[in-house]
Scaffold this active site. Structure first.
Site, mmCIF file in Angstrom:
data_model
loop_
_atom_site.group_PDB
_atom_site.id
_atom_site.type_symbol
_atom_site.label_atom_id
_atom_site.label_comp_id
_atom_site.label_asym_id
_atom_site.label_seq_id
_atom_site.Cartn_x
_atom_site.Cartn_y
_atom_site.Cartn_z
ATOM 1 N N GLU A 153 0.768 -1.150 -0.004
ATOM 2 C CA GLU A 153 0.023 0.023 -0.042
ATOM 3 C C GLU A 153 0.902 1.204 0.115
ATOM 4 O O GLU A 153 0.350 2.493 0.168
ATOM 5 C CB GLU A 153 -0.839 0.040 1.166
ATOM 6 C CG GLU A 153 -1.921 -1.166 0.771
ATOM 7 C CD GLU A 153 -3.106 -1.080 2.112
ATOM 8 O OE1 GLU A 153 -4.208 -1.172 2.179
ATOM 9 O OE2 GLU A 153 -2.780 -0.554 3.250
ATOM 10 N N ASN A 173 -2.099 -14.871 -0.450
ATOM 11 C CA ASN A 173 -3.182 -15.590 -0.514
ATOM 12 C C ASN A 173 -3.170 -16.206 -1.933
ATOM 13 O O ASN A 173 -2.418 -16.046 -2.981
ATOM 14 C CB ASN A 173 -4.407 -14.981 -0.039
ATOM 15 C CG ASN A 173 -4.741 -13.718 -0.890
ATOM 16 O OD1 ASN A 173 -4.330 -13.647 -2.461
ATOM 17 N ND2 ASN A 173 -5.552 -12.683 -0.318
ATOM 18 N N GLY A 177 -10.036 -20.451 5.661
ATOM 19 C CA GLY A 177 -10.431 -21.312 6.799
ATOM 20 C C GLY A 177 -9.818 -22.768 6.520
ATOM 21 O O GLY A 177 -9.951 -23.574 7.461
ATOM 22 N N ASP A 196 -15.584 -10.385 11.628
ATOM 23 C CA ASP A 196 -14.887 -9.521 11.029
ATOM 24 C C ASP A 196 -13.320 -9.875 10.478
ATOM 25 O O ASP A 196 -12.709 -9.948 11.488
ATOM 26 C CB ASP A 196 -15.030 -8.065 11.566
ATOM 27 C CG ASP A 196 -14.163 -7.015 10.734
ATOM 28 O OD1 ASP A 196 -13.937 -7.435 9.640
ATOM 29 O OD2 ASP A 196 -14.363 -5.812 11.086
ATOM 30 N N THR A 214 -11.407 -8.277 8.782
ATOM 31 C CA THR A 214 -10.453 -7.244 8.438
ATOM 32 C C THR A 214 -9.017 -7.061 9.307
ATOM 33 O O THR A 214 -9.244 -7.322 10.576
ATOM 34 C CB THR A 214 -11.102 -5.909 8.871
ATOM 35 O OG1 THR A 214 -12.467 -5.925 8.053
ATOM 36 C CG2 THR A 214 -10.414 -4.658 8.231
ATOM 37 N N ASP A 266 -2.921 -9.308 8.261
ATOM 38 C CA ASP A 266 -2.044 -8.402 8.679
ATOM 39 C C ASP A 266 -1.446 -8.839 10.195
ATOM 40 O O ASP A 266 -0.209 -9.090 10.490
ATOM 41 C CB ASP A 266 -2.348 -6.981 9.081
ATOM 42 C CG ASP A 266 -2.980 -6.579 7.732
ATOM 43 O OD1 ASP A 266 -2.545 -6.725 6.670
ATOM 44 O OD2 ASP A 266 -4.150 -5.561 7.960
ATOM 45 N N THR A 304 -8.440 -12.849 15.844
ATOM 46 C CA THR A 304 -8.479 -11.593 15.328
ATOM 47 C C THR A 304 -9.777 -11.509 14.675
ATOM 48 O O THR A 304 -10.693 -10.524 14.928
ATOM 49 C CB THR A 304 -7.399 -11.266 14.442
ATOM 50 O OG1 THR A 304 -6.083 -11.320 15.024
ATOM 51 C CG2 THR A 304 -7.746 -9.875 13.360
ATOM 52 N N GLY A 340 -13.378 -4.902 13.661
ATOM 53 C CA GLY A 340 -12.317 -4.077 13.368
ATOM 54 C C GLY A 340 -10.946 -4.697 13.258
ATOM 55 O O GLY A 340 -10.845 -5.868 13.086
HETATM 56 O O1 RIB Z 1 -5.706 -5.524 5.598
HETATM 57 C C1 RIB Z 1 -6.698 -4.769 6.142
HETATM 58 C C2 RIB Z 1 -6.605 -3.549 6.175
HETATM 59 O O2 RIB Z 1 -6.510 -3.034 4.585
HETATM 60 C C3 RIB Z 1 -7.531 -2.188 6.496
HETATM 61 O O3 RIB Z 1 -7.193 -2.039 7.861
HETATM 62 C C4 RIB Z 1 -7.595 -1.221 5.558
HETATM 63 O O4 RIB Z 1 -6.919 -0.008 6.028
HETATM 64 C C5 RIB Z 1 -6.631 -1.810 4.318
HETATM 65 O O5 RIB Z 1 -5.466 -1.064 4.218
#
Ligand code: RIB
Length: 300
Positions: free
Chosen positions: A141, A184, A222, A245, A247, A251, A281, A286
């Site tokens: 990113e 992935n 999974g 979630d 998200t 990471d 997580t 969030g």
């Molecule tokens: O990997 C999840 C993240 O991807 C989110 O927190 C969002 O900000 C994106 O960068």
């Protein structure tokens, strides 16, 4: 010898999150929940996850001089991350627009903002952090030229971990530094480009290894993960939980893996631990706010 177990170089975003019954298709409008604003971004997420687990962690990133930037700095400090490498200004803080459906799956659009202004010169100016770090991790990113400079800045003996998300074809110089490259299925196929990609994670891993990384981890949601290196290929089972979630789970997985590898664990063992971190997580909403402590992982 090292001041930091992990230096993360990457993005920091304010996550603007809406829960939806169904993620909309092209041309469609759906109503969702109230808006939630969470600290996120793949780089800041990795740093917060590692620090929450107990790793001595630093972040090299760029945020805007604005409220979202302050939210991110506060979150990093609360997790225990050293923010000496977080640069402020140049553009608004990055923003991620996130929709989460009832299965916990998401769709994300990122406006890079300040992340896109993290330059190779910023990396060169942070040479002291690289020399003080046992493991360095990155994602995509931030500009690819900045990631190339990260690879060139690695101190002798330190280890580089890359999650190429969102994926791009990678230069050989970057691929050769990865130990491991963490992908992935979608990321594996983009990195392999137009070449025959095979049907199984084992084939993707072998094809990716042939491109130069010292090791490869394929995450399988999974189904767990697969690790591959010169020592062979092994499956790592998933930990069954009810996802709320997802998200930031990738990471947190990457951060935990990088930390345990730096502590000397073999790849399969480190990946098994990382899978447990990812499992905790996904049971919480969030990104950074969902990351567990080591004690919470042990209690799973
Ligand atoms: O990997 C999840 C993240 O991807 C989110 O927190 C969002 O900000 C994106 O960068």
């Amino acid at each position: 010898m090292y001041d930091y177990d992990l230096l993360v170089v990457g993005s920091a975003n304010a996550d603007l999150v809406i829960g939806v019954e169904r993620r909309p298709g092209a041309g469609e409008t759906v109503l969702g929940s109230d808006l939630a604003v969470h600290p996120g971004g793949k780089g800041a997420n990795q740093a917060a996850a590692a620090a929450r687990l107990g790793a001595r962690t630093a972040l090299l990133a760029r945020v805007g001089d604005d409220g979202h930037g302050r939210l991110l700095l506060d979150s990093q400090r609360a997790a225990g991350v050293d923010t000496v490498g977080v640069l402020v200004g140049g553009a608004p803080t990055g923003v991620a627009l996130i929709q989460v459906d009832p299965s916990g799956d998401n769709s994300i659009v990122v406006s890079p903002g300040a992340n896109g202004r993290l330059t190779p010169a910023d990396v060169r100016a942070a040479g002291g952090l690289f020399h003080a770090s046992r493991v360095v991790s990155a994602q995509l990113e931030i500009p690819l030229e900045t990631v190339v400079e990260v690879v060139r800045s690695l101190a002798p003996g330190s280890r580089f971990v890359l999650n190429p998300s969102p994926p791009l074809p990678l230069p050989a110089e970057v691929l050769a530094a990865c130990d491991p490259l963490i992908v992935n299925e979608h990321e594996a196929k983009v990195i392999l480009g137009g070449a025959a990609t095979g049907d199984s994670p084992e084939e993707w891993a072998e094809l990716l290894l042939a491109r130069g990384p010292r090791s490869v981890v394929v995450t399988l949601g999974g189904e767990g993960a697969l690790v591959a290196s010169a020592d062979g290929v092994a499956r790592v089972p998933s930990v069954k939980v009810r996802a709320v979630d997802t998200t930031g789970a990738g990471d947190a997985f990457t951060a935990a893996l990088a930390w345990r590898l730096g502590a000397g664990e073999p790849l399969a063992q480190a990946a098994a631990y990382a899978a447990r971190v990812g499992a905790v997580t996904v049971t919480r909403e969030g990104a950074q706010v969902s990351f567990p402590t080591a004690a919470e992982v042990a209690a799973l």
